[in-house]
Write a protein that holds these residues in place. Sequence first.
Motif, mmCIF file in Angstrom:
data_model
loop_
_atom_site.group_PDB
_atom_site.id
_atom_site.type_symbol
_atom_site.label_atom_id
_atom_site.label_comp_id
_atom_site.label_asym_id
_atom_site.label_seq_id
_atom_site.Cartn_x
_atom_site.Cartn_y
_atom_site.Cartn_z
ATOM 1 N N PHE A 9 40.973 78.998 -53.887
ATOM 2 C CA PHE A 9 39.673 78.893 -53.218
ATOM 3 C C PHE A 9 39.706 79.545 -51.839
ATOM 4 O O PHE A 9 38.724 80.137 -51.402
ATOM 5 N N ALA A 10 40.832 79.432 -51.165
ATOM 6 C CA ALA A 10 40.965 80.074 -49.849
ATOM 7 C C ALA A 10 40.921 81.592 -49.989
ATOM 8 O O ALA A 10 40.272 82.289 -49.193
ATOM 9 N N GLU A 11 41.579 82.121 -51.014
ATOM 10 C CA GLU A 11 41.596 83.571 -51.215
ATOM 11 C C GLU A 11 40.251 84.084 -51.735
ATOM 12 O O GLU A 11 39.900 85.239 -51.501
ATOM 13 N N MET A 12 39.489 83.245 -52.401
ATOM 14 C CA MET A 12 38.146 83.651 -52.819
ATOM 15 C C MET A 12 37.279 83.967 -51.596
ATOM 16 O O MET A 12 36.524 84.948 -51.592
ATOM 17 N N VAL A 13 37.407 83.147 -50.584
ATOM 18 C CA VAL A 13 36.667 83.373 -49.342
ATOM 19 C C VAL A 13 37.137 84.667 -48.687
ATOM 20 O O VAL A 13 36.335 85.447 -48.166
ATOM 21 N N ASN A 14 38.433 84.909 -48.727
ATOM 22 C CA ASN A 14 38.973 86.152 -48.170
ATOM 23 C C ASN A 14 38.408 87.378 -48.898
ATOM 24 O O ASN A 14 38.119 88.400 -48.265
ATOM 25 N N ILE A 15 38.254 87.269 -50.195
ATOM 26 C CA ILE A 15 37.726 88.391 -50.985
ATOM 27 C C ILE A 15 36.325 88.775 -50.512
ATOM 28 O O ILE A 15 36.043 89.939 -50.224
ATOM 29 N N VAL A 16 35.444 87.790 -50.426
ATOM 30 C CA VAL A 16 34.060 88.101 -50.056
ATOM 31 C C VAL A 16 33.936 88.500 -48.590
ATOM 32 O O VAL A 16 32.936 89.091 -48.183
ATOM 33 N N ASN A 17 34.968 88.202 -47.800
ATOM 34 C CA ASN A 17 34.990 88.627 -46.396
ATOM 35 C C ASN A 17 35.682 89.975 -46.225
ATOM 36 O O ASN A 17 35.881 90.437 -45.096
ATOM 37 N N GLY A 18 36.065 90.577 -47.345
ATOM 38 C CA GLY A 18 36.666 91.899 -47.286
ATOM 39 C C GLY A 18 38.136 91.914 -46.921
ATOM 40 O O GLY A 18 38.672 92.958 -46.541
ATOM 41 N N THR A 19 38.799 90.767 -47.038
ATOM 42 C CA THR A 19 40.221 90.678 -46.713
ATOM 43 C C THR A 19 41.053 90.739 -47.989
ATOM 44 O O THR A 19 40.705 90.124 -48.996
ATOM 45 N N ASP A 20 42.157 91.469 -47.950
ATOM 46 C CA ASP A 20 43.022 91.582 -49.122
ATOM 47 C C ASP A 20 43.595 90.222 -49.509
ATOM 48 O O ASP A 20 43.863 89.370 -48.651
ATOM 49 N N VAL A 21 43.792 90.049 -50.796
ATOM 50 C CA VAL A 21 44.423 88.835 -51.305
ATOM 51 C C VAL A 21 45.926 88.947 -51.083
ATOM 52 O O VAL A 21 46.599 89.761 -51.712
ATOM 53 N N THR A 22 46.457 88.151 -50.175
ATOM 54 C CA THR A 22 47.882 88.200 -49.843
ATOM 55 C C THR A 22 48.574 86.846 -49.978
ATOM 56 O O THR A 22 49.798 86.791 -50.026
ATOM 57 N N PHE A 23 47.811 85.757 -50.001
ATOM 58 C CA PHE A 23 48.366 84.397 -50.049
ATOM 59 C C PHE A 23 49.297 84.143 -48.860
ATOM 60 O O PHE A 23 50.290 83.412 -48.982
ATOM 61 N N ASN A 24 48.981 84.752 -47.723
ATOM 62 C CA ASN A 24 49.851 84.626 -46.553
ATOM 63 C C ASN A 24 50.039 83.189 -46.094
ATOM 64 O O ASN A 24 51.068 82.856 -45.492
ATOM 65 N N ASN A 25 49.073 82.341 -46.349
ATOM 66 C CA ASN A 25 49.185 80.944 -45.928
ATOM 67 C C ASN A 25 49.888 80.072 -46.963
ATOM 68 O O ASN A 25 50.017 78.864 -46.779
ATOM 69 N N PHE A 26 50.332 80.704 -48.050
ATOM 70 C CA PHE A 26 50.946 79.933 -49.132
ATOM 71 C C PHE A 26 52.216 80.629 -49.645
ATOM 72 O O PHE A 26 52.504 80.619 -50.839
ATOM 73 N N LEU A 27 52.948 81.233 -48.736
ATOM 74 C CA LEU A 27 54.140 81.961 -49.121
ATOM 75 C C LEU A 27 55.262 81.009 -49.532
ATOM 76 O O LEU A 27 55.311 79.856 -49.099
ATOM 77 N N PHE A 28 56.183 81.510 -50.346
ATOM 78 C CA PHE A 28 57.286 80.705 -50.855
ATOM 79 C C PHE A 28 58.559 80.973 -50.050
ATOM 80 O O PHE A 28 58.781 82.086 -49.577
ATOM 81 N N ASP A 29 59.382 79.959 -49.928
ATOM 82 C CA ASP A 29 60.699 80.143 -49.349
ATOM 83 C C ASP A 29 61.588 80.734 -50.446
ATOM 84 O O ASP A 29 61.777 80.116 -51.511
#
Length: 260
Positions: free
Chosen positions: A128-148
């Motif tokens: 859902f967070a990345e859906m908002v990024n899409i419509v705002n023109g931001t690439d889908v990167t999952f930067n806030n949900f990265l894995f160790d």
Amino acid sequence: MYYERALQGNKSSTTESLRKFYEKNNYELFKKESTLENLVRLAHFWQDVNNQDEERFSIRILKCLFVLNYAPNGMWTYFVSVFFMHFHDDNDELEEENFFHFLNRIIGFIWAYAITNPGVNSLRTPVFAEMVNIVNGTDVTFNNFLFDETRFRAQFSNYVFSNNRAITKSMITWWAYTFANQPLLSLENTFDIEHIFPRNRQQKENSLKNPYSLEMLGNKSLLERRINIRASDYCFVDKTKYYMGAKLPKDRKKAQTLPN
């Protein structure tokens, strides 16, 4: 609805019912002409996905969509819908490279999240967070949900890819498509996971040094259900010949003439 939620900047992992979403403000959104137009546009898109339309999509795109068809849950369909609604051109087409990159990225993330955060609803927060990024023109990167990396490698190594886990079939399908001569499979066919070395044979012979090898991805393949049912317990040499045209066990003579 998910596209409209994203336009509103709504990242909440809690979703309301479809009726409640559209009845707000005296059905204001529902009454807009663009709403029906968008629904029709989206319906045509998914119709072509389900029909595996090669005039609309390249083979590599259709292969990615086929892999996602076996994803652990259906969140990917909402994700792809939002991507399509934002990026389609005047002819309702998507730019090839951008779409291909997006599909590969979400395949990897969905798999990893299924291992580290199992559960039907766990994927909602990052998607859902990345859906908002899409419509705002931001690439889908999952930067806030990265894995160790270290932790994920350990979890992946200890993960049991049993047949009842959807990720198993999805990963096997992806692996099959890494081979250039693997044609696109049909969504109309039913596929099962085949144990190359059969479980029943291991129970009878106990011939594997490591019994856990049975459930490793390397011991599994994707096969049409009718073939899997008929050859499931044959030894590997006979299975190979059977897939090449022999009908075991009645057609043993023909099988013996085929290469090992």
